[in-house]
Write an enzyme that holds these catalytic residues in place. Structure first.
Site, mmCIF file in Angstrom:
data_model
loop_
_atom_site.group_PDB
_atom_site.id
_atom_site.type_symbol
_atom_site.label_atom_id
_atom_site.label_comp_id
_atom_site.label_asym_id
_atom_site.label_seq_id
_atom_site.Cartn_x
_atom_site.Cartn_y
_atom_site.Cartn_z
ATOM 1 C CE LYS A 195 -4.498 0.810 0.257
ATOM 2 N NZ LYS A 195 -5.566 -0.072 -0.200
HETATM 3 P P1 NAD Z 1 -12.955 7.704 -2.348
HETATM 4 O O1 NAD Z 1 -11.919 8.723 -2.156
HETATM 5 O O2 NAD Z 1 -13.494 7.485 -3.718
HETATM 6 O O3 NAD Z 1 -14.199 7.995 -1.370
HETATM 7 C C1 NAD Z 1 -14.067 8.159 0.004
HETATM 8 C C2 NAD Z 1 -15.405 8.586 0.570
HETATM 9 O O4 NAD Z 1 -15.328 8.625 1.989
HETATM 10 C C3 NAD Z 1 -15.839 9.983 0.125
HETATM 11 O O5 NAD Z 1 -17.239 9.987 -0.133
HETATM 12 C C4 NAD Z 1 -15.528 10.841 1.358
HETATM 13 O O6 NAD Z 1 -16.326 12.011 1.429
HETATM 14 C C5 NAD Z 1 -15.850 9.868 2.467
HETATM 15 N N1 NAD Z 1 -15.222 10.209 3.752
HETATM 16 C C6 NAD Z 1 -13.945 10.579 3.984
HETATM 17 N N2 NAD Z 1 -13.771 10.830 5.291
HETATM 18 C C7 NAD Z 1 -14.957 10.599 5.892
HETATM 19 C C8 NAD Z 1 -15.424 10.697 7.227
HETATM 20 N N3 NAD Z 1 -14.619 11.068 8.206
HETATM 21 N N4 NAD Z 1 -16.719 10.379 7.484
HETATM 22 C C9 NAD Z 1 -17.561 10.011 6.493
HETATM 23 N N5 NAD Z 1 -17.164 9.909 5.205
HETATM 24 C C10 NAD Z 1 -15.890 10.214 4.918
HETATM 25 O O7 NAD Z 1 -12.341 6.336 -1.766
HETATM 26 P P2 NAD Z 1 -12.765 4.852 -2.134
HETATM 27 O O8 NAD Z 1 -11.880 4.370 -3.205
HETATM 28 O O9 NAD Z 1 -14.235 4.784 -2.292
HETATM 29 O O10 NAD Z 1 -12.299 4.075 -0.805
HETATM 30 C C11 NAD Z 1 -13.122 4.023 0.352
HETATM 31 C C12 NAD Z 1 -12.646 2.904 1.255
HETATM 32 O O11 NAD Z 1 -12.670 1.662 0.528
HETATM 33 C C13 NAD Z 1 -11.212 3.021 1.785
HETATM 34 O O12 NAD Z 1 -11.141 2.429 3.051
HETATM 35 C C14 NAD Z 1 -10.412 2.201 0.791
HETATM 36 O O13 NAD Z 1 -9.184 1.757 1.331
HETATM 37 C C15 NAD Z 1 -11.379 1.063 0.571
HETATM 38 N N6 NAD Z 1 -11.164 0.313 -0.665
HETATM 39 C C16 NAD Z 1 -11.143 0.922 -1.865
HETATM 40 C C17 NAD Z 1 -10.963 0.163 -3.015
HETATM 41 C C18 NAD Z 1 -11.008 0.770 -4.392
HETATM 42 O O14 NAD Z 1 -10.963 0.013 -5.370
HETATM 43 N N7 NAD Z 1 -11.123 2.072 -4.547
HETATM 44 C C19 NAD Z 1 -10.763 -1.223 -2.917
HETATM 45 C C20 NAD Z 1 -10.809 -1.821 -1.659
HETATM 46 C C21 NAD Z 1 -11.009 -1.043 -0.537
#
Ligand code: NAD
Length: 510
Positions: A195
């Protein structure tokens, strides 16, 4: 004049309290800005975001702060300013790696992992920290700190996302890299765990600045990444565009005759550059396949059920969109700007469109009412899908939950205290390392397509993804039964057993 000032101050305070969006017409002079935002009001909403304005050319003179969730720029840049009151009830960021260790220790004890293998897996292999300079639009230089942690590659090349967020630090990246190793092992793909990220708030930078920051970070990482060594992908605040810049920078550092072989250096890239169909929705799709599998197993009818989602970025919004055909009703959503609720349902597609034209934020959506964080966590629904950040379900917030299932879209949303409370309340949980594995599964498919010069159609991607998720669920369920343990621990045991077997077969050099 004094009366006007007082009136504006009062309105601002009231709006801060309710979290209501404040829209201000174009501001031309810094003097006017100060009139609207008195020092007192700014202090109340900022805390962590104080600093020089980084958006305009006059950055030395613009001492403007940015409130959490707000788009706070100077008069030279924006037409509107959004200010949100800081959501209440959030806990301070704890040491995330402690959570990983506690989960790991619990599983190793139950399964009796070989103590030598335990020593190897309890540490990361490489931890890379780079400080690098980038020229800003105004010609000034800013220094940035980036990380890449490679936890383990015994099963295949290191694999894991890149996160651009102010909270990124070694502890966070180390935890996320370790979870990636378990994830690849559970779903049985030949990849390891890594990561990375940059400690940055991307909303403070222009697109051209973000491009230079991304490219310079890639250059600083050098051959610590590569298609057969370590393959980054999107995560929080990174997307296909960021992957395209990384790809282009990485290829530019290779001799011309090797460039075609380099396109597998990142996954989650745009389709035209070698990306896979279905990668954008993959994590959400995997979560929905996971929920479907749980529902089948539990004899639970998703049609007419209700759920709420934390985070409405890539993972949260795709999950919500893909839940719709199952007849499940989305009733509450929270993101960085606040939470919204409608007992009659929120249409995910409409909310996606709304967010697209409101700085990717859900707050202010007209067909739902604004609620505070505690009320959001207390939402009475069948399912909760945390899809934002880690440590959201804790000793403080787990007692508030009133659901049948927590499906972890985010990485690490539940800490060990939260886990124990959910278990005592009889709430089922699909752990992150199983539930959100769709992203890395389709990343693996993208990598395979690049390596074989192939391009699969969407049906093929979805069918293969479904098979991987269903098989992994079966392994985790069987292991949970065998060891009479919870699904998170069972998922760990599945991963650790596979890694242990491979280490024993390979032996340790020399
Ligand atoms: P992103 O940046 O697209 O979205 C993040 C979202 O979380 C946004 O809507 C933001 O406003 C919200 N957010 C941030 N801080 C917050 C808070 N304190 N309270 C409430 N909402 C909050 O990110 P993503 O890619 O959707 O990733 C989200 C999660 O999923 C992370 O934990 C990431 O590690 C995990 N994840 C992502 C992927 C991927 O393919 N993108 C894969 C596996 C896991």
């Amino acid at each position: 004049m004094a009366d006007t000032k007082k009136r504006r101050k009062t309105t601002l305070k009231q709006k801060e309290k309710t979290g209501e969006k404040i829209v201000i017409p174009k501001i031309r002079k810094e003097k006017e800005w100060k009139l609207l935002y008195t020092k007192k009001a700014v202090e109340k909403v900022t805390e962590e975001y104080k600093g020089l304005c980084v958006n305009c050319a006059k950055r030395e003179t613009c001492t403007i702060s940015k409130p959490e969730g707000g788009i706070w720029r100077c008069e030279e840049y924006v037409q509107e300013v959004t200010i949100m009151a800081k959501p209440e009830g959030r806990e301070k960021k704890p040491n995330l790696y402690q959570n990983v260790k506690k989960q790991f220790d619990k599983a190793t004890k139950i399964m009796g992992l070989d103590p030598d293998i335990c020593k190897i897996l309890s540490m990361t292999t490489n931890e890379i920290l780079v400080n690098f300079p980038v020229k800003m639009d105004n010609g000034r230089i800013e220094m940035f700190t980036g990380f890449r942690v490679q936890h383990n590659n015994v099963l295949g090349p290191y694999k894991g996302g890149l996160r651009f967020h102010p909270s990124v630090d070694l502890d966070e990246v180390r935890s996320l890299a370790t979870w990636m190793t378990w994830k690849s092992a559970i779903i049985d793909i030949p990849l390891g765990g890594a990561k990375g990220g940059i400690q940055i708030d991307p909303t403070n930078y222009t697109k051209t600045e973000m491009e230079r920051i991304t490219r310079r970070f890639t250059f600083a990482l050098g051959n610590n990444i590569g298609p057969d060594y370590d393959i980054p992908a999107p995560d929080v605040n990174t997307n296909a565009q960021i992957m395209a810049w990384i790809l282009d920078t990485y290829l530019s550092t290779l001799p011309p005759n090797q460039r075609q072989c380099g396109i597998a250096v990142v996954t989650g890239k745009p389709i035209g550059l070698g990306g896979s169909l279905g990668r954008d929705k993959a994590t959400g799709q995997g979560i929905v396949f996971s929920i479907e599998d749980w529902a089948r197993y539990k004899n639970f009818n998703l049609k007419g059920s209700t759920y709420f989602v934390q985070g409405f970025g890539n993972v949260g919004s795709w999950t919500a969109r893909l839940m719709k055909p199952h007849g499940a009703e989305l009733i509450a959503v929270e993101d960085i700007s606040g939470a919204i609720y409608n007992s009659k349902g929120i249409d995910p597609e409409e909310l996606v469109h709304y967010a697209a034209s409101h700085n990717s934020l859900v707050s202010g959506y007209p067909k739902a009412k604004s609620i505070d964080h505690e009320t959001f966590m207390k939402t009475n629904a069948d399912l909760f899908i945390p899809s934002a950040l880690e440590n959201q379900i804790t000793a403080k917030t787990a007692p508030l939950l009133n659901v049948k299932l927590v499906a972890e879209g985010a990485n690490g949303p539940t800490n060990p205290d939260g886990d124990a409370i959910l278990q005592s309340k009889g709430i089922d949980l699909i752990p992150d390392i199983l539930c959100n594995a769709g992203g890395v599964i389709v990343s693996y498919f993208e990598w395979l397509q690049n390596k074989r010069n192939e391009s699969w159609d969407l049906d093929e991607v979805d069918i293969k993804l479904h098979k991987k998720i269903v098989e992994a669920h079966r392994r985790v369920r069987d292991t949970a039964k065998k060891y009479k343990t919870d699904w998170r621990t069972a998922a760990y045991i599945v991963a650790l057993s596979r890694l242990e077997k491979v280490y024993k077969e390979r032996g340790i050099f020399p």
